[in-house]
Design an enzyme around this catalytic site. Structure first.
Site, PDB file in Angstrom:
ATOM      1  N   GLY A  88      48.758  42.139  53.581  1.00 22.04           N
ATOM      2  CA  GLY A  88      49.084  40.829  53.016  1.00 22.04           C
ATOM      3  C   GLY A  88      47.929  40.267  52.212  1.00 22.04           C
ATOM      4  O   GLY A  88      47.000  41.000  51.866  1.00 22.04           O
ATOM      5  N   ASN A  89      47.991  38.991  51.905  1.00 30.20           N
ATOM      6  CA  ASN A  89      46.884  38.347  51.189  1.00 30.20           C
ATOM      7  C   ASN A  89      46.743  36.906  51.667  1.00 30.20           C
ATOM      8  O   ASN A  89      47.507  36.447  52.509  1.00 30.20           O
ATOM      9  CB  ASN A  89      47.093  38.434  49.671  1.00 30.20           C
ATOM     10  CG  ASN A  89      48.361  37.740  49.231  1.00 30.20           C
ATOM     11  OD1 ASN A  89      48.511  36.528  49.384  1.00 30.20           O
ATOM     12  ND2 ASN A  89      49.309  38.515  48.698  1.00 30.20           N
ATOM     13  N   HIS A  90      45.740  36.207  51.106  1.00 30.66           N
ATOM     14  CA  HIS A  90      45.393  34.881  51.632  1.00 30.66           C
ATOM     15  C   HIS A  90      46.201  33.728  51.046  1.00 30.66           C
ATOM     16  O   HIS A  90      45.871  32.575  51.279  1.00 30.66           O
ATOM     17  CB  HIS A  90      43.901  34.604  51.407  1.00 30.66           C
ATOM     18  CG  HIS A  90      43.007  35.418  52.280  1.00 30.66           C
ATOM     19  ND1 HIS A  90      43.039  35.321  53.646  1.00 30.66           N
ATOM     20  CD2 HIS A  90      42.081  36.355  51.991  1.00 30.66           C
ATOM     21  CE1 HIS A  90      42.157  36.153  54.167  1.00 30.66           C
ATOM     22  NE2 HIS A  90      41.565  36.806  53.180  1.00 30.66           N
ATOM     23  N   SER A  91      47.230  34.015  50.277  1.00 27.84           N
ATOM     24  CA  SER A  91      47.989  32.917  49.672  1.00 27.84           C
ATOM     25  C   SER A  91      48.594  32.016  50.751  1.00 27.84           C
ATOM     26  O   SER A  91      49.268  32.491  51.666  1.00 27.84           O
ATOM     27  CB  SER A  91      49.112  33.492  48.807  1.00 27.84           C
ATOM     28  OG  SER A  91      49.926  32.448  48.348  1.00 27.84           O
ATOM     29  N   ALA A 122      51.765  35.198  45.218  1.00 27.17           N
ATOM     30  CA  ALA A 122      50.737  36.239  45.106  1.00 27.17           C
ATOM     31  C   ALA A 122      51.382  37.545  45.573  1.00 27.17           C
ATOM     32  O   ALA A 122      51.574  37.765  46.767  1.00 27.17           O
ATOM     33  CB  ALA A 122      49.537  35.892  45.965  1.00 27.17           C
TER      34      ALA A 122
END
Ligand code: C5P
Length: 224
Positions: free
Chosen positions: A29-32, A98
């Site tokens: 995943g990512n930090h969005s 994102a």
């Protein structure tokens, strides 16, 4: 306050990050945080639009008042399917999500057990959802986001052109008060005629209102 800037317009907003499964219990995943996209969905609904909010990893965020429908998605392919299914008769797409550029090529059917000192994952390229929309753009207005850490204007301009967008919201995610986490953002709007608009640091809610205003102006001009 409530306006009628987008009255009767069908708007798709994507928010948050995608989650690409590795096995049944893990993902990339990512930090969005999803805050920017949720704020845009709220502002568009306040402006009278019929808003479809396609939300990634944002289970914790409440659906803003007035949003007509919310579709929670996991992977990029799920997000693409949701966006594509509403695209043809929509007027405006604001793609603040994102999206992961790659996914695990072969997600494991069962939980991966630890054994060796290293583990190699083979990744496959994801489809670029926004690029696909740009390719088959008819009457729609397309707004994209670019989160960069260097060469903001140069990379942003290239994305605006490549993805056939009407406006790009570029932000330097390495700057203090900008980017994925937090409640503020610092954005520069880029337009196809080469003009740009640099904004001060502001609350994501306020930035969302400005984005909706610019989107409404682009739509009005197109429909003249
Ligand atoms: O990741 P990138 O900087 O190219 O993202 C720019 C814009 O394209 C964003 O609006 C993002 O939501 C969109 N995008 C997409 N599908 C991808 C990658 C990015 O729709 N696979």
């Amino acid at each position: 306050c409530r306006t009628s800037l987008l009255k009767g317009k069908k708007v798709i907003v994507t928010a948050g990050g995608t989650r690409e499964p590795i096995d049944p219990v893990r993902f990339i995943g990512n930090h969005s945080s999803g805050r920017m996209g949720f704020a845009i969905a709220k502002a568009a609904a306040f402006a009278g639009a019929d808003v479809t909010l396609v939300a990634g990893s944002n289970d914790h965020l409440k659906t803003p008042a007035g949003v007509a429908r919310r579709i929670d998605v996991g992977s990029t392919n799920d997000m693409k399917a949701a966006v594509d299914s509403y695209y043809d008769d929509c007027d405006l797409v604001i793609k603040s999500a994102a999206v992961a550029d790659y996914r695990s090529a072969h997600p494991a059917a069962n939980k991966i057990k630890k054994s060796d000192e290293t583990l190699t994952l083979t990744m496959a390229k994801n489809p670029d959802i926004l690029y696909g929309l740009g390719q088959r753009k008819a009457h729609q207005v397309l707004i994209g986001f670019a989160a960069e850490t260097t060469n903001l204007i140069e990379y942003g301009t290239a994305k605006l052109k490549k993805k056939n967008l009407d406006m790009l919201v570029a932000n330097d995610v390495s700057a203090e008060g900008a980017g994925f986490q937090g409640t503020t953002n610092i954005a520069t709007f880029l337009f196809p005629d080469g003009s740009m608009e640099k904004l001060e640091k502001m609350d994501k809610e306020d930035l969302a209102a400005v984005i909706v205003e610019r989107a409404a102006a682009i739509l009005a001009k197109k429909n003249q």
